[in-house]
Design a protein around this motif. Structure first.
Motif, short mmCIF file in Angstrom:
data_model
loop_
_atom_site.label_atom_id
_atom_site.label_comp_id
_atom_site.label_asym_id
_atom_site.label_seq_id
_atom_site.Cartn_x
_atom_site.Cartn_y
_atom_site.Cartn_z
N ALA A 1 -87.10 19.89 55.49
CA ALA A 1 -87.53 20.89 54.50
C ALA A 1 -87.91 22.17 55.23
O ALA A 1 -89.06 22.57 55.29
N LYS A 2 -86.89 22.81 55.79
CA LYS A 2 -87.14 24.02 56.59
C LYS A 2 -86.59 25.25 55.89
O LYS A 2 -85.62 25.19 55.13
N THR A 3 -87.23 26.37 56.17
CA THR A 3 -86.75 27.68 55.70
C THR A 3 -86.53 28.54 56.92
O THR A 3 -87.43 28.71 57.75
N GLU A 4 -85.32 29.05 57.06
CA GLU A 4 -85.02 29.92 58.20
C GLU A 4 -85.36 31.37 57.83
O GLU A 4 -84.95 31.87 56.79
N TYR A 5 -86.10 32.03 58.73
CA TYR A 5 -86.50 33.41 58.47
C TYR A 5 -85.82 34.42 59.38
O TYR A 5 -85.69 35.58 59.01
N VAL B 1 -104.33 30.25 62.29
CA VAL B 1 -102.90 30.49 62.46
C VAL B 1 -102.30 30.80 61.10
O VAL B 1 -102.55 30.08 60.13
N ALA B 2 -101.52 31.86 61.03
CA ALA B 2 -100.84 32.22 59.78
C ALA B 2 -99.33 32.21 60.03
O ALA B 2 -98.86 32.82 61.00
N GLY B 3 -98.59 31.52 59.18
CA GLY B 3 -97.15 31.45 59.34
C GLY B 3 -96.42 31.87 58.10
O GLY B 3 -96.05 33.02 57.93
N LYS B 4 -96.23 30.92 57.19
CA LYS B 4 -95.46 31.17 55.97
C LYS B 4 -95.99 32.36 55.18
O LYS B 4 -95.21 33.14 54.63
N SER B 5 -97.32 32.52 55.16
CA SER B 5 -97.90 33.64 54.41
C SER B 5 -97.42 34.99 54.93
O SER B 5 -97.20 35.93 54.14
N LEU B 6 -97.23 35.10 56.23
CA LEU B 6 -96.74 36.36 56.81
C LEU B 6 -95.26 36.56 56.48
O LEU B 6 -94.83 37.67 56.15
N TYR B 7 -94.50 35.48 56.55
CA TYR B 7 -93.07 35.59 56.29
C TYR B 7 -92.76 35.83 54.82
O TYR B 7 -91.81 36.55 54.48
N VAL C 1 -96.80 29.98 69.26
CA VAL C 1 -95.38 29.63 69.26
C VAL C 1 -95.21 28.13 69.39
O VAL C 1 -95.87 27.48 70.22
N VAL C 2 -94.32 27.56 68.57
CA VAL C 2 -94.07 26.12 68.61
C VAL C 2 -92.59 25.86 68.84
O VAL C 2 -91.73 26.41 68.14
N ASP C 3 -92.30 25.03 69.82
CA ASP C 3 -90.95 24.55 70.07
C ASP C 3 -90.77 23.29 69.22
O ASP C 3 -91.13 22.19 69.63
N LEU C 4 -90.23 23.45 68.03
CA LEU C 4 -90.12 22.32 67.11
C LEU C 4 -89.15 21.26 67.63
O LEU C 4 -89.39 20.06 67.46
N ASP C 5 -88.08 21.68 68.26
CA ASP C 5 -87.17 20.72 68.86
C ASP C 5 -87.89 19.96 69.98
O ASP C 5 -87.73 18.75 70.13
N PHE D 1 -92.02 22.62 55.70
CA PHE D 1 -92.94 22.31 54.61
C PHE D 1 -93.57 20.96 54.92
O PHE D 1 -92.89 19.94 54.99
N LYS D 2 -94.90 20.98 55.13
CA LYS D 2 -95.65 19.77 55.47
C LYS D 2 -95.06 19.05 56.68
O LYS D 2 -95.08 17.82 56.76
#
Length: 249
Positions: free
Chosen positions: A31-35, A226-232, A56-60, A25-26
């Motif tokens: 503030a993460k949500t695991e899907y 790019v669409a992320g949270k909306s798809l999940y 694809v994003v490698d957040l780490d 989130f922002k």
């Protein structure tokens, strides 16, 4: 709506943190949500629904400044290839060696965020790998660039940086309004259009909620979204919106 599908691509996002598919989130790592614990399975789902290109994003990696989830992302790339789809990868990619490593693994192009401030370096990347392999990740708040996994906020103007990048041969940009990312509040199309006006093909990211947001981005003549949270979360149906784009509806 008059949607030009020839130049617009919708990228389903797969953000990988500790080997799992999450959304922030922002840009807040706390503030993460695991899907899903199976990012490659998520890739297969999006491809089966018609996606032709995955983001694809490698957040780490974004936080560490070097790739961390290489094996997991390699599985995503292989899954996409099985479906005839391409993958672009971002997160901690700051050297020619890192770019070469990803391209060697079958990634179609890489997103350069933090290193995009270095104009000479970006020029060398374009000269070495070609303009189509390089995407400038122009992410920030209030029109100013954020780097190091969005943890550091700079005073660098995104639009001014875009102008300089275009001058040295960069042709693609991912434009993310960090304050909208993960909010489902709608993308910052004005910022993306300002970047595109410099000559770069701009992909809007952050805040896409539903089909109307995707079609608005397409009708703004952007290169993609790019669409992320909306798809999940189910506020955007991938198969339906891809059909609408194809039909120009």
């Amino acid at each position: 709506m008059n949607v030009n599908q020839q130049i617009f691509t919708l990228f389903p996002a797969i953000d990988v943190l500790e080997g799992r598919c999450v959304r922030l989130f922002k840009g807040d790592y706390a503030a993460k949500t695991e899907y899903s614990q199976d990012p490659a399975g998520v890739a297969a789902k999006w491809c089966e629904q018609g996606a032709t290109y995955l983001h694809v994003v490698d957040l780490d990696g974004a936080k560490a400044g070097a790739g961390v989830n290489g094996d997991v992302i390699g599985q995503i790339v292989a899954t996409a290839a099985d479906h005839g789809a391409k993958v672009e990868v971002g997160g901690g990619i700051r050297t020619s060696a890192a770019i070469d490593a990803w391209l060697s693994r079958g990634v179609a192009r890489v997103v350069i965020g933090t290193a995009s401030r270095n104009i000479a370096l970006m020029q060398s990347f374009v000269e070495q790998f070609g303009a189509d392999a390089i995407v400038a990740g122009l992410d920030g708040r209030d029109g100013k660039l954020a780097v190091d996994g969005w943890l550091e906020q700079t005073d660098t103007s995104i639009v001014e940086l875009a102008k300089h990048l275009y001058e040295v041969g960069v042709r693609h940009a991912l434009v993310t309004d960090v304050e909208r990312d993960g909010t489902l509040g709608g993308a910052n199309l004005e910022l993306a259009q300002a970047v595109q006006a410099t000559g770069l093909g701009a992909i809007a990211s952050g805040g896409i909620r539903d089909a109307a947001d995707v079609l608005a981005a397409a009708n703004a003549h952007l290169a993609g979204a790019v669409a992320g949270k909306s798809l999940y979360d189910g506020t955007l149906d991938l198969a339906d919106v891809l059909a609408a784009l194809r039909e120009g509806a």
